[in-house]
Design an enzyme around this catalytic site. Structure first.
Site, short mmCIF file in Angstrom:
data_model
loop_
_atom_site.label_atom_id
_atom_site.label_comp_id
_atom_site.label_asym_id
_atom_site.label_seq_id
_atom_site.Cartn_x
_atom_site.Cartn_y
_atom_site.Cartn_z
N TYR A 1 -5.88 9.24 2.02
CA TYR A 1 -5.89 9.81 3.37
C TYR A 1 -4.64 10.64 3.61
CZ TYR A 1 -2.82 5.91 4.86
OH TYR A 1 -1.78 5.01 4.98
N ASP B 1 -28.77 -19.49 17.51
CA ASP B 1 -29.99 -20.26 17.77
C ASP B 1 -30.07 -21.44 16.81
OD1 ASP B 1 -30.58 -18.73 15.51
OD2 ASP B 1 -32.60 -18.19 16.18
N HIS C 1 0.87 -1.17 0.00
CA HIS C 1 0.00 0.00 0.00
C HIS C 1 0.91 1.22 0.00
CE1 HIS C 1 -2.36 3.16 1.92
NE2 HIS C 1 -1.79 2.96 3.08
P1 FAD Z 1 3.78 -6.31 12.58
O1 FAD Z 1 4.01 -4.96 13.06
O2 FAD Z 1 4.18 -6.64 11.20
O3 FAD Z 1 4.51 -7.27 13.59
C1 FAD Z 1 4.70 -8.64 13.32
C2 FAD Z 1 6.03 -9.02 13.88
O4 FAD Z 1 6.20 -10.42 13.79
C3 FAD Z 1 7.16 -8.39 13.12
O5 FAD Z 1 7.89 -7.61 14.03
C4 FAD Z 1 7.95 -9.57 12.60
O6 FAD Z 1 9.34 -9.33 12.63
C5 FAD Z 1 7.56 -10.66 13.55
N1 FAD Z 1 7.68 -12.01 13.02
C6 FAD Z 1 7.12 -12.50 11.88
N2 FAD Z 1 7.41 -13.78 11.73
C7 FAD Z 1 8.18 -14.14 12.79
C8 FAD Z 1 8.78 -15.34 13.21
N3 FAD Z 1 8.66 -16.47 12.50
N4 FAD Z 1 9.50 -15.35 14.35
C9 FAD Z 1 9.61 -14.22 15.09
N5 FAD Z 1 9.07 -13.05 14.74
C10 FAD Z 1 8.34 -13.01 13.61
N6 FAD Z 1 -3.08 0.80 10.47
C11 FAD Z 1 -3.84 1.73 11.09
O7 FAD Z 1 -4.55 1.41 12.03
N7 FAD Z 1 -3.81 3.04 10.68
C12 FAD Z 1 -3.04 3.44 9.67
O8 FAD Z 1 -3.02 4.61 9.32
C13 FAD Z 1 -2.25 2.49 8.99
N8 FAD Z 1 -1.52 2.86 7.94
C14 FAD Z 1 -0.68 1.96 7.36
C15 FAD Z 1 0.14 2.40 6.34
C16 FAD Z 1 1.04 1.52 5.77
C17 FAD Z 1 1.94 2.02 4.68
C18 FAD Z 1 1.09 0.17 6.22
C19 FAD Z 1 2.04 -0.79 5.63
C20 FAD Z 1 0.23 -0.26 7.20
C21 FAD Z 1 -0.66 0.62 7.78
N9 FAD Z 1 -1.53 0.22 8.80
C22 FAD Z 1 -2.29 1.15 9.44
C23 FAD Z 1 -1.66 -1.19 9.19
C24 FAD Z 1 -0.86 -1.50 10.43
O9 FAD Z 1 0.43 -0.99 10.30
C25 FAD Z 1 -0.77 -2.99 10.68
O10 FAD Z 1 -2.04 -3.58 10.55
C26 FAD Z 1 -0.23 -3.31 12.05
O11 FAD Z 1 0.94 -2.61 12.30
C27 FAD Z 1 0.03 -4.79 12.21
O12 FAD Z 1 0.61 -5.03 13.46
P2 FAD Z 1 1.17 -6.47 13.82
O13 FAD Z 1 1.71 -6.40 15.19
O14 FAD Z 1 0.12 -7.47 13.55
O15 FAD Z 1 2.27 -6.77 12.72
N1 THG Z 2 -34.72 -23.98 10.11
C1 THG Z 2 -34.02 -24.96 10.70
N2 THG Z 2 -33.00 -24.67 11.51
C2 THG Z 2 -32.63 -23.40 11.73
C3 THG Z 2 -33.34 -22.34 11.14
C4 THG Z 2 -34.42 -22.66 10.30
N3 THG Z 2 -31.58 -23.13 12.52
C5 THG Z 2 -31.02 -21.82 12.54
C6 THG Z 2 -32.08 -20.77 12.49
N4 THG Z 2 -32.98 -21.04 11.39
C7 THG Z 2 -32.85 -20.82 13.79
N5 THG Z 2 -33.85 -19.79 13.86
C8 THG Z 2 -35.18 -20.05 14.08
C9 THG Z 2 -35.94 -19.04 14.65
C10 THG Z 2 -37.26 -19.26 14.98
C11 THG Z 2 -37.84 -20.50 14.74
C12 THG Z 2 -37.10 -21.48 14.13
C13 THG Z 2 -35.75 -21.26 13.81
C14 THG Z 2 -39.21 -20.81 15.19
N6 THG Z 2 -39.55 -20.33 16.39
C15 THG Z 2 -40.79 -20.67 17.05
C16 THG Z 2 -41.34 -19.41 17.74
O1 THG Z 2 -40.54 -18.61 18.19
O2 THG Z 2 -42.53 -19.30 17.82
C17 THG Z 2 -40.46 -21.72 18.11
C18 THG Z 2 -41.64 -22.23 18.77
C19 THG Z 2 -41.32 -23.30 19.75
O3 THG Z 2 -40.24 -23.30 20.37
O4 THG Z 2 -42.16 -24.17 19.91
O5 THG Z 2 -39.94 -21.48 14.53
O6 THG Z 2 -35.08 -21.78 9.69
N7 THG Z 2 -34.33 -26.22 10.48
#
Ligand code: FAD
Ligand code: THG
Length: 817
Positions: A258, A550, A224
């Protein structure tokens, strides 16, 4: 007290924040290993410009960002600030973006993030370099700002070390030592470091690291562009070397840009260039690396930045006199859905992952992981970033590469809640797919399954209803996207006649064996010890009594249960609790298929083609039968998520087409139609049924969600039971109905009582039965039915009233007829 030995791999912002959070919880035996030097390790954190915008479509991510920025503000470092609340300003140059900023303002409003919507002159007052004529307005968030990532690392590391943690540089972890399904330590060039818990915080190296322990961590390292300009005359002396910046961080998302200040220069980040996935094997020896210690920093490619510069000069004309002085292509992680990847390996106990985390969410994610490790249950809902949220078919290399590249392309795009990815598609299709295509299905693929949203051939049904006087209001352009009035006709026709719904994508599990009942009783809330052929609605709770999901559970035999579930997270939950023997879990989703046949005429359709007595006494509500339709063996379940009489009909996949054809033939005299997901959603909201993940999350208890009826307190113990009695429930999931028939909302809008934002919408649909939009919203528990609320949608404010929980068929006369 001895606490577990923890080894954290990676001393970037994530690994270090985790060391801080764990030691704060009293887990002091923490060792952090990094392949690079400390603390500019060469990872992404080492050069992150550190912009933090808390507002995000996800409520949890907003909360994790807010925690991070407040925590960083409270850190102290000898060199100066770790967080600078310069504020955040996003500007809109298109009507669509201006609408989007209102949407974001809505998210901010219901999550306690301070914000202000500004007209162009107010934007220019906050950011004088802007050409105010170019913009329509802006969203200002005063608590946002800049994280000084390296200082935040050092400050947290110092704190962690003061509590006993160790940080070791130049320790590349080359292997994970395991025995009997649990981690024992890690291996480096110099030997083995023992550990009870190993946490993978290796940033964009995570995918490679996961391979060592047989885990697919779906992320792609992507470059990036980040550039810094020559000095601006008008900013000379505006910022001290210490402060670095005083203007807000600025986002110009219509052109993927940005900005932040570096003294009198402007730093520019760009997401508009082609995706640049990076091959890690080349990195360490890469001659295009611009800094020997920075494998994450590739050479700047000016051609990719040309458009960025052109757009920048338009927005900030004074920069026209300057140029890009310095730049690089920095690497960090992108994932298939843009969210982080966090959790414990299911098959290797003690191996944890905290990957694809921005600086913005780093401390929040670290706290969540620490809570999960130390307390067993995090305090926030984690389903959006759970390691196991992906379908197996989404863990394929090509899928990960394509979707993660798309996440890069879309990072600043205006995303509609129902936008569908263009590719890869048709990963999983039901056996009915060719028939659905022939009926003109408009397909959605929210996960990997293709699902009809509506069918174009139902235009005739719509035409008839309109001719008979049904009014379907025109929608505004935003809510009209990914929608058709045909879906309303499909819903109405289901209530008046009969319709077929493809239920194949619903996750189906067979849980069998002598321990099956005990397992499901312990895992879920309702009493499942009922007669064979019973179907039970039941909930999966977390240990704190929050709702994870659920389910429907059908007792096929004394020791055999069919579970209807909501996806991979439910499968993961059950799998983790399988006892060593006595229970077999089989996911039969792809081997089987099913339809929902629902509507007042459903019995007339099915009765002639099955030997089973379908009368109300023959097959009662919430009972199942194993029988045949024609000569096809099926399982009939008298369940209806749309709230009509009828059945879910399941069979093996190879019988799917024949089943579809039989039902459509038998249904023709009764004017059967196929209907899609939008109708399905509208009908279930009319009926008061909740949807896990949107209406239901771990933040809320069953009582608060109106699901107390699914709790059997008198059966034995189950997960979450003990927490239920003590948990406070200040909010309730309520149904609201809009006054204006043309008002439509889509979800996540803020809901106000009087002048105060009191809650937010979870899901919504236009109800054909009521001729109004209905929505669920989390609202204060003491609101009476009929209470007036307002909902902010884009630039409008809609009036609505708290409605009965169930709008259609509260007496259950339709489903039980
Ligand atoms: P890293 O900082 O990469 O740390 C991972 C560490 O693991 C590294 O130090 C590496 O050396 C270590 N490592 C890897 N493999 C091993 C191994 N096998 N053994 C030991 N050590 C290992 N984020 C924002 O929130 N705002 C921003 O504005 C923003 N801007 C960005 C701009 C740029 C140009 C870039 C590149 C990134 C930006 N990001 C931003 C993203 C952000 O920088 C990252 O998401 C964040 O820093 C990741 O942190 P991390 O600790 O997961 O990874
Ligand atoms: N069908 C089947 N499984 C499911 C869903 C489905 N699992 C995930 C999700 N959908 C579960 N959600 C619901 C939500 C409401 C009901 C069924 C599945 C339902 N409720 C009755 C009521 O609230 O009146 C229960 C009445 C009772 O407990 O007797 O029918 O779509 N297979």
């Amino acid at each position: 007290m001895t606490t577990p030995k923890v080894v954290i791999v990676g001393a970037g912002i994530v690994g270090t924040s985790l060391a801080d959070e764990l030691t704060l919880c009293g887990w002091t035996d923490v060792t952090v290993l990094d392949r690079g030097p400390l603390f500019a390790t060469g990872g992404s954190t080492s050069h992150a410009p550190g912009l933090v915008f808390a507002t995000n479509p996800s409520k949890t991510m907003t909360e994790l960002a807010s925690y991070t920025l407040e925590k960083f503000s409270s850190l102290s470092h000898p060199d100066g600030w770790c967080f600078n609340h310069v504020g955040g300003l996003e500007v809109a140059t298109t009507e669509t973006r201006w609408g989007d900023l209102h949407r974001k303002a809505g998210w901010a409003a219901s999550r306690g993030v301070e914000y202000e919507l500004l007209v162009p002159a107010q934007c220019a007052a906050r950011y004088p370099l802007l050409d105010a004529d170019r913009i329509l307005g802006g969203l200002f968030t005063p608590r946002d700002g800049l994280a000084k990532a390296i200082r935040a690392v050092e400050a947290q590391a110092a704190r962690a070390m003061s509590r006993g943690a160790r940080f070791l540089a130049h320790q590349e972890v080359i292997d994970v030592v395991e025995s009997n399904g649990a981690v024992r330590g890690v291996r480096t060039a110099t030997g083995v470091v023992d550990a009870d818990i190993v946490v993978c915080c290796t940033g964009f190296w995570g995918r490679e690291f996961g391979r060592r322990v047989g885990l697919t961590i779906p992320l792609v390292p992507m470059a990036h562009q980040y550039a810094v300009t020559t000095p601006l005359e008008s900013r000379a002396g505006a910022n001290s070397a210490l402060a670095e910046a005083s203007l807000p961080i600025l986002r110009h998302q219509d052109h993927d840009l940005y900005y932040r200040e570096h003294g009198d220069r402007i730093g520019i980040g760009y997401y508009g260039h082609r995706p640049m996935p990076t091959d890690l094997s080349a990195l360490d020896h890469n001659t295009t690396t611009s800094d020997a210690d920075m494998p994450s920093k590739l050479m700047f490619t000016p051609d990719d930045f040309a458009e960025a510069w052109e757009q920048t000069i338009r927005l900030i004309p004074e920069l026209g006199a300057g140029k890009v002085d310095d730049g690089f292509n920095g690497i960090f992680s992108f994932t298939p859905d843009g969210h982080s990847v966090v959790g414990e390996h299911r098959d290797l106990s003690g191996f944890w992952v905290a990957e694809a985390v921005w600086v913005t969410h780093s401390a929040g994610i670290a706290r969540t992981v620490a809570e999960a490790m130390v307390d067993g249950t995090p305090s926030v809902d984690t389903h959006e970033f759970d390691l196991y949220r992906f379908d197996d078919a989404a863990l394929d290399d090509d899928f990960i590469r394509t979707t993660s590249s798309q996440s890069f392309v879309e990072v600043y795009d205006v995303i509609h809640p129902h936008d569908q990815r263009a590719a890869p598609r048709r990963i999983r299709v039901s056996p009915f797919y060719p028939r659905e295509v022939a009926l003109g299905a408009e397909f959605w693929a929210p996960g990997v399954w293709e699902q009809p949203a509506w069918y174009e051939t139902n235009q005739t049904v719509l035409d008839e209803l309109v001719a008979a006087g049904m009014a379907i209001p025109q929608r505004d352009s935003w809510s009209a996207r990914h929608w058709s009035p045909i879906s309303v006709a499909e819903a109405a026709h289901t209530r008046s006649h009969v319709a077929l719904y493809d239920m194949t994508p619903l996750t189906r599990l067979d849980v069998t064996g002598p321990g099956a009942l005990d397992l499901l009783q312990r895992l879920t809330t309702n009493d499942l010890d009922k007669s064979v052929a019973s179907v039970t609605y039941t909930l999966l709770l977390d240990e704190m009594g929050g709702i994870r999901s659920d389910l429907t559970v059908t007792r096929l035999a004394a020791d055999a249960f069919r579970v209807g579930a909501n996806g991979p997270l439910d499968v993961d939950r059950i799998t983790r609790h399988l006892p060593p023997d006595g229970v077999t879990l089989r996911d039969i989703t792809t081997a089987t298929c099913g339809v929902g046949l629902w509507g007042p005429l459903a019995r007339e359709v099915l009765a002639p083609i099955t030997p089973t007595d379908l009368s109300n006494d023959g097959l009662r509500y919430f009972r199942c039968a194993q029988t045949t339709v024609g000569s096809i063996p099926v399982t009939l379940m008298r369940v209806s998520y749309v709230g009509e009489s009828g059945w879910e009909i399941y069979t093996d996949a190879e019988h799917g087409l024949a089943l579809w054809d039989l039902l459509t033939d038998a249904g023709r005299p009764h004017r059967i139609i196929a209907a899609g997901r939008i109708a399905f959603n509208a009908l279930r909201i009319e009926k008061g049924y909740r949807s896990a993940g949107t209406d239901l999350t771990t933040e809320y208890t069953p009582d608060a969600a109106g699901l107390g009826f699914a709790i059997a307190m008198t059966k034995g113990d189950f997960i979450g039971k003990s927490a239920l009695t003590s948990r406070d429930a200040p909010k309730r999931l309520r149904t609201i109905m809009f006054d204006d028939p043309t008002a439509v909302v889509l979800g996540k809008e803020p809901v106000s009582v009087g002048a105060t934002v009191a809650g937010y919408v979870t899901s919504a649909a236009w109800s054909p039965t009521l001729g109004r939009c209905l929505a669920y919203a989390w609202l204060p528990a003491d609101l009476d039915e009929g209470a007036e609320v307002t909902v902010a949608y884009q630039l409008a404010t809609y009036r609505a009233a708290v409605a009965p929980d169930v709008s259609v068929d509260p007496s259950m006369s339709r489903v039980r007829r």
